[in-house]
Design an enzyme around this catalytic site. Structure first.
Site: not given
Ligand SMILES: [Zn+2]
Length: 267
Positions: A150, A178-180, A185, A187, A194, A237, A240
């Site tokens: 991440q 855009w990115v955690a 996250s 993820h 995703d 998103e 996701h």
């Protein structure tokens, strides 16, 4: 309960000690000898009682607390077992709620090498199979991510914005839309994926539409809908998907709410 019974033993012995203090002094020698023997006997017992009465003024209060705690604990244990069945898939992770540092899970590797939490694997597989039987061909392009992964995604995004001419601060700000931020996250839980189209037999639009309409039947939700960005903190998103279990997913889908709203309702 063990402590409760110990407390009862303790109370009984306390009473005996009091009786000893109230013993009259004018009795016969024989009676005194008998009492001495009794006292000695109790004295031996007292040695085995951990707390002394005088240093335990709240002994009865403590006893009540222990008793109530036993009762509450059994209730809590029931609730806990119910919660435990769903807690793992209803854990809230967003920019305001970080992943617990001690979070652990077992993972299963998909055919393409992506990892997912073993507990969501059957439902995910079933969902992907169902899509294929409807002639829609999804591919899981991202599953579980380590914190290092991440972080590297974040660094790449920041570097890309800087290459476009953004200042350090602006690049970080843009990247975080855009990115955690690592630790925030889903993820990193392994229960979010995703999903894109295979690009050959299906388009992204077809896959996202199928997932949007069918994922709840398998316990997955579209986690970041376009109309909930202020609540989720994440932009739209459509790729996701996050596992929450069929009951929660169905309610979230039917009511058109996001996970934060759902958790707010049930808590
Ligand atoms: Zn994602």
């Amino acid at each position: 309960m063990k402590e409760y019974w110990n407390d009862n033993d303790f109370s009984r012995n306390t009473r005996h000690k009091k009786r000893k203090r109230h013993t009259p002094h004018g009795f016969t020698l024989i009676l005194c000898c008998c009492l001495t023997a009794v006292i000695l006997a109790f004295g031996l017992t007292v040695n085995h009682i951990p707390p002394a009465a005088d240093t335990q003024p709240d002994a009865h209060l403590s006893e009540n607390i222990v008793t109530n705690t036993d009762f509450d604990t059994s209730l809590a244990a029931d609730e806990q077992s119910i919660t435990d069945e769903t807690a793992w898939c209803l854990i809230l992770v967003n920019k305001w709620n970080h992943i617990p540092e001690d979070y652990e899970a077992d993972f299963t590797e998909l055919a393409n090498g992506q990892l997912v939490d073993t507990r969501i694997y059957p439902a995910l597989q079933e969902m992907l199979d169902a899509a294929r039987s409807d002639n829609v061909y999804p591919v899981v392009v991202s599953g579980y991510r380590t914190v290092e992964k991440q972080q590297s995604l974040m660094s790449e995004k920041i570097a890309a914005y800087k290459a476009e001419g953004y200042s350090d601060a602006a690049a970080v700000f843009k990247a975080e839309t855009w990115v955690a931020v690592p630790g925030t996250s889903e993820h990193q839980l392994g229960i979010a994926v995703d999903i894109n189209a295979d690009g050959i037999r299906s388009t992204g639009e077809e896959v996202y539409k199928w997932l949007d309409q069918n994922s709840y039947k398998f316990g997955f939700i579209r986690r970041y809908p376009a109309d909930k960005t202020e609540i989720t903190g994440v932009i739209d998103e459509p790729w996701h998907y996050r596992y929450v279990g069929i009951d929660a997913a169905t309610e979230i889908y039917n009511q058109g709410i996001c996970l934060e709203e759902y958790l707010n309702k049930i808590n």
